[in-house]
Scaffold this motif. Sequence first.
Motif, PDB file in Angstrom:
ATOM      1  N   ASN A 156       0.751  -1.218   0.054  1.00  0.00           N
ATOM      2  CA  ASN A 156      -0.011   0.055  -0.120  1.00  0.00           C
ATOM      3  C   ASN A 156       0.986   1.421  -0.082  1.00  0.00           C
ATOM      4  O   ASN A 156       0.641   2.222  -0.681  1.00  0.00           O
ATOM      5  N   ILE A 159      -1.286  -1.364  -4.976  1.00  0.00           N
ATOM      6  CA  ILE A 159      -2.492  -1.936  -4.656  1.00  0.00           C
ATOM      7  C   ILE A 159      -3.569  -0.767  -5.382  1.00  0.00           C
ATOM      8  O   ILE A 159      -4.342  -0.440  -4.692  1.00  0.00           O
ATOM      9  N   SER A 160      -3.253  -1.001  -6.895  1.00  0.00           N
ATOM     10  CA  SER A 160      -4.151  -0.137  -7.635  1.00  0.00           C
ATOM     11  C   SER A 160      -4.294  -0.595  -9.007  1.00  0.00           C
ATOM     12  O   SER A 160      -3.387  -1.546  -9.464  1.00  0.00           O
ATOM     13  N   LYS A 218      -8.406   1.424  -6.414  1.00  0.00           N
ATOM     14  CA  LYS A 218      -7.229   1.499  -5.490  1.00  0.00           C
ATOM     15  C   LYS A 218      -7.725   1.469  -4.023  1.00  0.00           C
ATOM     16  O   LYS A 218      -8.833   1.889  -3.524  1.00  0.00           O
ATOM     17  N   THR A 219      -6.839   0.955  -3.118  1.00  0.00           N
ATOM     18  CA  THR A 219      -7.005   1.075  -1.713  1.00  0.00           C
ATOM     19  C   THR A 219      -6.821   2.508  -0.999  1.00  0.00           C
ATOM     20  O   THR A 219      -5.858   3.303  -1.703  1.00  0.00           O
ATOM     21  N   ASN A 259      -4.304   0.467   4.660  1.00  0.00           N
ATOM     22  CA  ASN A 259      -3.876  -0.900   4.595  1.00  0.00           C
ATOM     23  C   ASN A 259      -4.990  -1.755   4.705  1.00  0.00           C
ATOM     24  O   ASN A 259      -5.860  -1.903   5.796  1.00  0.00           O
ATOM     25  N   ALA A 277     -10.590  -4.869   3.217  1.00  0.00           N
ATOM     26  CA  ALA A 277      -9.999  -3.881   2.355  1.00  0.00           C
ATOM     27  C   ALA A 277     -11.263  -2.590   1.999  1.00  0.00           C
ATOM     28  O   ALA A 277     -12.072  -2.856   1.629  1.00  0.00           O
ATOM     29  N   GLY A 310     -11.582   0.672  -0.307  1.00  0.00           N
ATOM     30  CA  GLY A 310     -10.879   1.345  -1.511  1.00  0.00           C
ATOM     31  C   GLY A 310     -11.818   2.258  -2.017  1.00  0.00           C
ATOM     32  O   GLY A 310     -13.030   2.598  -1.532  1.00  0.00           O
TER      33      GLY A 310
END
Length: 470
Positions: free
Chosen positions: A284, A289-290, A332-333, A336, A350, A352
């Motif tokens: 992250n 993470i996207s 995306k996030t 975390n 998660a 996002g």
Amino acid sequence: MLLCFWLFLIPPILCTDPGVKVRLTEKGLEYGRQLGVASIQQRLKTIKIPDISGKESVPPIGKVEYSLTNMQIFNVGLPTTAVDLVPGVGIRQSISKASISLNGNWRVKYLRIIRDSGSFQLNVNDLAVTSSIAIRSDNTGRPEVSSVKCEATVGSATIKFHGGGSWLYNLFKNFIDKALRSQMQKQICPLVADAVSDLNPHLKTLNVIAKVDQYAEIEYSMVSSPRVSKSYLDFSLKGEFYNIGKHEEPPFPPEAFLLPPQVNNMMYIGVSSFTANSAAFVYNKAGVISLYVTDDMIPQSSPLRLNTETFGKFIPQIAKTFPGLMMKLLVKTVKNPVITFLPNNATVQASGTVTAYAIQRNATLTPLFIIKLETSVSAKVFVRDTRLAGAVTLNKMNLTLGTSYVGDFQIRFLDSIFQMVLKVVVIPKLNAQLGKGYPLPALGQMKLVNTVLLVLKDYTLIGTDVQFTG
């Protein structure tokens, strides 16, 4: 080799809970013992006995000058070897009822002018060795071993002379027998120490810093002394992910966990939720993470397309304001992800956002809306070679409207579209990465066999046997 775990007297390194624990069982120590016997046996074969000469009075002949030369060991037998765990102390390695056989040449001179020569064979029995092994961390964070205590005794011996007047030697063979055994005894412990030192090149292959990919690496340095019990030896490793080139601690500490009593496998590896969550923190932090989702990622068979026509059916103002345009989604996030281990259940929570864009004919992107996305996925964890890997499936998804640039609309109408996007694009992409796995602590050409995996509270337990292929 598993011999590398015959270790004790490790000074404390850090006062912190580990992210990963490694347990070596008696079965593992037995495998190490088998490997160690071959190493020590080869070392003992290298004993070098210097030529021996002297004078002895042999009635009724008088003074006899003698010499023993060209002595070579041709056989070493180690029928009884053992490795014992001493709780709170360390490991003791013992050899008993060992034997050494050597041959050589003899020569004598007596009555001033008479000379004779021949060969002989010496068999030493009841040789015993007891040794202890110490380990300390070297300057790279890897363990380094040395022999700290060794006792060796050479028991009974038989010597046979062949050729010439060998009857002379039989008159004073006890003296020669004692001299030969003394020479052997002096060399055994240094050779055992050399056999222990031979482990250090293997120890230097421990992946203390293991690269995962271009973004992350994981550290497996020891954080405390090993714990020795009657039936196992536990090692505490840091087990923490870091961004490559930047070691930043996550905003949460590791929590203590205990491995259950297990004896079926040679080795057990406990990987805590801290280790998994430190990975989530690192990725992250790296901003990876996207994912941009475009229409060409959607199966051709799907009636739902990423264009303003499809979305216009649920949000009419999109089709009216941006007719006939393709769309792009950025998933995306925003914080975390949180990984939780419970018995037989691994989940990831998660949070996002999904930002929807219209792709203008000049390729510029016009934002349409931002959706807040809360998801829960179930994770399957498995071992592939010497790596811990995983795969996830969607449990549930919750959407709320964050920002709209096209006016108000009912978010629930988009559920089916985003369910489809997650299931057919985002999760398969994520599983492709998770399937590559990340390296477990390993030495050299170590292979894991007969591996089983259990998800328990706060950690995953891997039971495995080990083979060394190199």
